[in-house]
Design a protein around this motif. Structure first.
Motif, PDB file in Angstrom:
ATOM      1  N   MET A 180       0.823  -1.205   0.000  1.00  0.00           N
ATOM      2  CA  MET A 180       0.000   0.000   0.000  1.00  0.00           C
ATOM      3  C   MET A 180       0.859   1.258   0.000  1.00  0.00           C
ATOM      4  O   MET A 180       0.480   2.259  -0.560  1.00  0.00           O
ATOM      5  N   LYS A 181       2.025   1.188   0.635  1.00  0.00           N
ATOM      6  CA  LYS A 181       2.878   2.375   0.693  1.00  0.00           C
ATOM      7  C   LYS A 181       3.379   2.767  -0.689  1.00  0.00           C
ATOM      8  O   LYS A 181       3.546   3.937  -0.977  1.00  0.00           O
ATOM      9  N   TRP A 182       3.615   1.782  -1.560  1.00  0.00           N
ATOM     10  CA  TRP A 182       4.078   2.112  -2.910  1.00  0.00           C
ATOM     11  C   TRP A 182       2.972   2.779  -3.702  1.00  0.00           C
ATOM     12  O   TRP A 182       3.227   3.649  -4.528  1.00  0.00           O
ATOM     13  N   GLY A 183       1.731   2.381  -3.453  1.00  0.00           N
ATOM     14  CA  GLY A 183       0.606   3.044  -4.113  1.00  0.00           C
ATOM     15  C   GLY A 183       0.483   4.490  -3.652  1.00  0.00           C
ATOM     16  O   GLY A 183       0.239   5.392  -4.461  1.00  0.00           O
ATOM     17  N   ASP A 184       0.658   4.706  -2.348  1.00  0.00           N
ATOM     18  CA  ASP A 184       0.633   6.070  -1.809  1.00  0.00           C
ATOM     19  C   ASP A 184       1.782   6.893  -2.386  1.00  0.00           C
ATOM     20  O   ASP A 184       1.612   8.059  -2.734  1.00  0.00           O
ATOM     21  N   TRP A 185       2.952   6.273  -2.473  1.00  0.00           N
ATOM     22  CA  TRP A 185       4.115   6.956  -3.018  1.00  0.00           C
ATOM     23  C   TRP A 185       3.869   7.365  -4.461  1.00  0.00           C
ATOM     24  O   TRP A 185       4.173   8.487  -4.859  1.00  0.00           O
ATOM     25  N   LEU A 193       0.923   7.756  -6.025  1.00  0.00           N
ATOM     26  CA  LEU A 193      -0.128   8.774  -6.104  1.00  0.00           C
ATOM     27  C   LEU A 193       0.405  10.141  -5.691  1.00  0.00           C
ATOM     28  O   LEU A 193       0.119  11.145  -6.346  1.00  0.00           O
ATOM     29  N   LEU A 194       1.193  10.184  -4.639  1.00  0.00           N
ATOM     30  CA  LEU A 194       1.778  11.443  -4.174  1.00  0.00           C
ATOM     31  C   LEU A 194       2.694  12.039  -5.239  1.00  0.00           C
ATOM     32  O   LEU A 194       2.626  13.234  -5.532  1.00  0.00           O
ATOM     33  N   SER A 215       6.868  14.812   2.314  1.00  0.00           N
ATOM     34  CA  SER A 215       5.635  14.033   2.210  1.00  0.00           C
ATOM     35  C   SER A 215       5.943  12.548   2.064  1.00  0.00           C
ATOM     36  O   SER A 215       5.283  11.704   2.667  1.00  0.00           O
ATOM     37  N   VAL A 266       4.870   9.432   4.475  1.00  0.00           N
ATOM     38  CA  VAL A 266       4.151   8.250   3.972  1.00  0.00           C
ATOM     39  C   VAL A 266       4.904   6.980   4.341  1.00  0.00           C
ATOM     40  O   VAL A 266       4.304   5.997   4.793  1.00  0.00           O
ATOM     41  N   PRO A 269       5.273   6.861   9.070  1.00  0.00           N
ATOM     42  CA  PRO A 269       4.198   7.680   9.651  1.00  0.00           C
ATOM     43  C   PRO A 269       4.426   8.070  11.115  1.00  0.00           C
ATOM     44  O   PRO A 269       3.843   9.038  11.585  1.00  0.00           O
TER      45      PRO A 269
END
Length: 76
Positions: free
Chosen positions: A1-6, A8-9, A46, A50, A53
């Motif tokens: 999930m962190k790679w998806g957040d990365w 998207l950011l 940011s 991510v 946290p």
């Protein structure tokens, strides 16, 4: 999930940067450089938040630096 957040950011930062960059006057080189530096700095901070946290915020950093100083000043 962190790679998806990365991802998207990063995508959002690129979209925002391109949008603002296209609206800036080409003659404003210093302003463009300042915008680029600030944009990259915000992007890196940011990403750190991510990926980590539980990273302490800037308030805790200021408190850690100034607390010993306040103790030194109180004793005198």
């Amino acid at each position: 999930m962190k790679w998806g957040d990365w991802g998207l950011l990063t995508f959002l930062m690129i979209i925002f940067a391109l949008y603002e960059w296209s609206k800036m006057d080409k003659g404003l080189k210093k302003e463009r450089a300042a915008y680029a530096v600030l944009n990259v700095t915000v992007w890196m901070l940011s990403l750190l938040l991510v990926l980590f946290p539980k990273l302490p915020g800037p308030t805790q950093l200021v408190e850690a630096v100034l607390k010993p100083l306040s103790k030194i000043l109180e004793t005198k």
